[in-house]
Design an enzyme around this catalytic site. Structure first.
Site, short mmCIF file in Angstrom:
data_model
loop_
_atom_site.label_atom_id
_atom_site.label_comp_id
_atom_site.label_asym_id
_atom_site.label_seq_id
_atom_site.Cartn_x
_atom_site.Cartn_y
_atom_site.Cartn_z
N ASN A 198 -2.70 -0.88 3.81
CA ASN A 198 -2.03 -2.28 4.31
C ASN A 198 -1.61 -1.95 5.67
OD1 ASN A 198 -0.83 -4.64 4.44
ND2 ASN A 198 0.68 -4.39 3.04
N THR A 199 -0.65 -1.08 5.94
CA THR A 199 0.03 -1.04 7.37
C THR A 199 -0.88 -0.73 8.24
OG1 THR A 199 2.08 -0.24 6.12
CG2 THR A 199 2.11 0.15 8.53
N ASP A 235 -1.35 -7.00 -5.85
CA ASP A 235 -0.77 -5.70 -5.45
C ASP A 235 0.62 -5.97 -5.79
OD1 ASP A 235 -0.60 -3.35 -4.53
OD2 ASP A 235 -0.24 -4.19 -2.40
N HIS A 236 1.23 -4.98 -6.94
CA HIS A 236 2.64 -4.86 -7.05
C HIS A 236 3.08 -6.03 -7.73
CE1 HIS A 236 3.54 -0.83 -5.57
NE2 HIS A 236 2.65 -1.40 -4.70
N ASN A 254 -4.82 2.64 -1.57
CA ASN A 254 -4.69 1.31 -1.01
C ASN A 254 -4.07 1.63 0.60
OD1 ASN A 254 -4.62 0.74 -3.68
ND2 ASN A 254 -2.55 -0.03 -3.70
P1 13P Z 1 0.57 1.16 3.32
O1 13P Z 1 1.20 -0.10 3.80
O2 13P Z 1 1.39 2.42 3.55
O3 13P Z 1 -0.77 1.66 3.82
O4 13P Z 1 0.55 1.00 1.59
C1 13P Z 1 -0.48 0.15 1.09
C2 13P Z 1 -0.19 -0.09 -0.61
O5 13P Z 1 0.04 0.86 -1.27
C3 13P Z 1 -0.31 -1.29 -1.10
O6 13P Z 1 0.28 -1.29 -2.19
#
Ligand code: 13P
Length: 288
Positions: free
Chosen positions: A231-232, A84-85, A229
């Site tokens: 994550n948080t 990711d990134h 995506n």
């Molecule tokens: P969030 O943490 O806002 O869900 O974003 C996740 C994300 O875009 C990972 O690249």
């Protein structure tokens, strides 16, 4: 066996649903996401930021853990392990470590530099049967030290990058990593529509999936988003469930301090969040 994300995303784009990318941080996270995908018969992408890769002691550890876990848990749905990134160097490391997919985030470079590096990585990914995500326009907020201003992508630049032969395109459309502020202006569907008009069949990626209202998610999928995506939101679910366990004093009762007990409510909470997202994105039952 890990697969490239190419086929699952092409199917998602054609079928008007999205595949979730859930970022992983450790063994519990990985297990929770894999078991939920298998239970719901959903394809899934495991996202690993460079920071999370470092935390887990390196990309090789991550790839070995994921592959072994899939075998031990008898996971049969399509799973992609995706950087990711990534920086250019991070991409090279993940190719070597045995990932099945990478994202090169060249959005901080000039468009010329972004094109040049993305083109090189297209070639490398083809040689290894891996999928490649590229980015145009930045995602706002901060994720694992990657900071973005959040400007909307230029659709013409998106077309330029998409034409290089990438498999999925992340375009900034007002989305932000982390929690959305009260005064957030929302997603720019105008930009998304213009990008989709120019890039055709290209699966589009929506970053910053945490906290985007459901109607906006559905509209984004209608306009060509095939990967979202998250994550948080899993981090928040994990933290809240762990807090409840400790505040109830359960770690002090019997052997409640045993890490397998202490981390269980958080792990179950991640499963629930992943389940809700897969249902919302429409990927349930799409593994076959
Ligand atoms: P969030 O943490 O806002 O869900 O974003 C996740 C994300 O875009 C990972 O690249």
């Amino acid at each position: 066996m890990l697969v490239s994300a190419k086929e699952m995303l092409q199917k998602a784009k054609a079928g008007h649903y999205a595949v979730g990318q859930f970022n992983i941080n450790n063994l519990e996270w990985t297990k929770a996401v894999l078991l939920t995908a298998e239970e719901l018969r959903s394809p899934v992408i495991l996202g690993v930021s460079e920071g999370a890769g470092k935390y887990m002691t390196g990309f090789k550890t991550v790839a070995a853990m994921v592959k072994a876990m899939m075998e031990e848990l008898h996971i049969t749905v399509p799973v992609a392990l995706h950087l990711d990134h990534g920086t250019y160097e991070g991409c090279l490391k993940c190719v070597e470590a045995g990932f099945s997919s990478i994202m090169f985030d060249g959005s901080h470079d000039s468009i010329e530099e972004n094109v040049k590096k993305t083109r090189e990585l297209v070639q490398l990914c083809r040689e290894h049967g891996m999928s490649l995500e590229a980015e145009v326009g930045s995602i706002g907020g901060e994720e694992d030290g990657v900071v973005g201003a959040g400007e909307c992508a230029d659709p013409k630049e998106c077309k330029m990058i998409a034409d290089l032969g990438i498999d999925m395109l992340a375009a900034g459309i007002g989305n932000i990593h982390g929690k959305y502020p009260e005064n957030w202006a929302g997603l720019s569907f105008e930009t998304l529509d213009a990008i989709q008009q120019l890039t055709g069949d290209m699966p589009l990626v929506l970053h910053g999936g945490t906290g985007i209202p459901e109607d906006m998610i559905r509209k984004a999928i209608d306009l060509g988003v095939a990967k979202i995506n998250v994550n948080t939101e899993c981090q928040l679910s994990f933290a809240a469930a762990t807090r409840t366990y400790i505040e109830a004093g359960k770690d002090l009762q019997g052997k409640g301090f045993d890490p397998r007990k202490l981390l269980l409510p958080g792990t179950e909470a991640i499963k629930q969040t992943v389940k809700e997202k897969m249902q919302l994105f429409g990927s349930v039952g799409k593994a076959e």
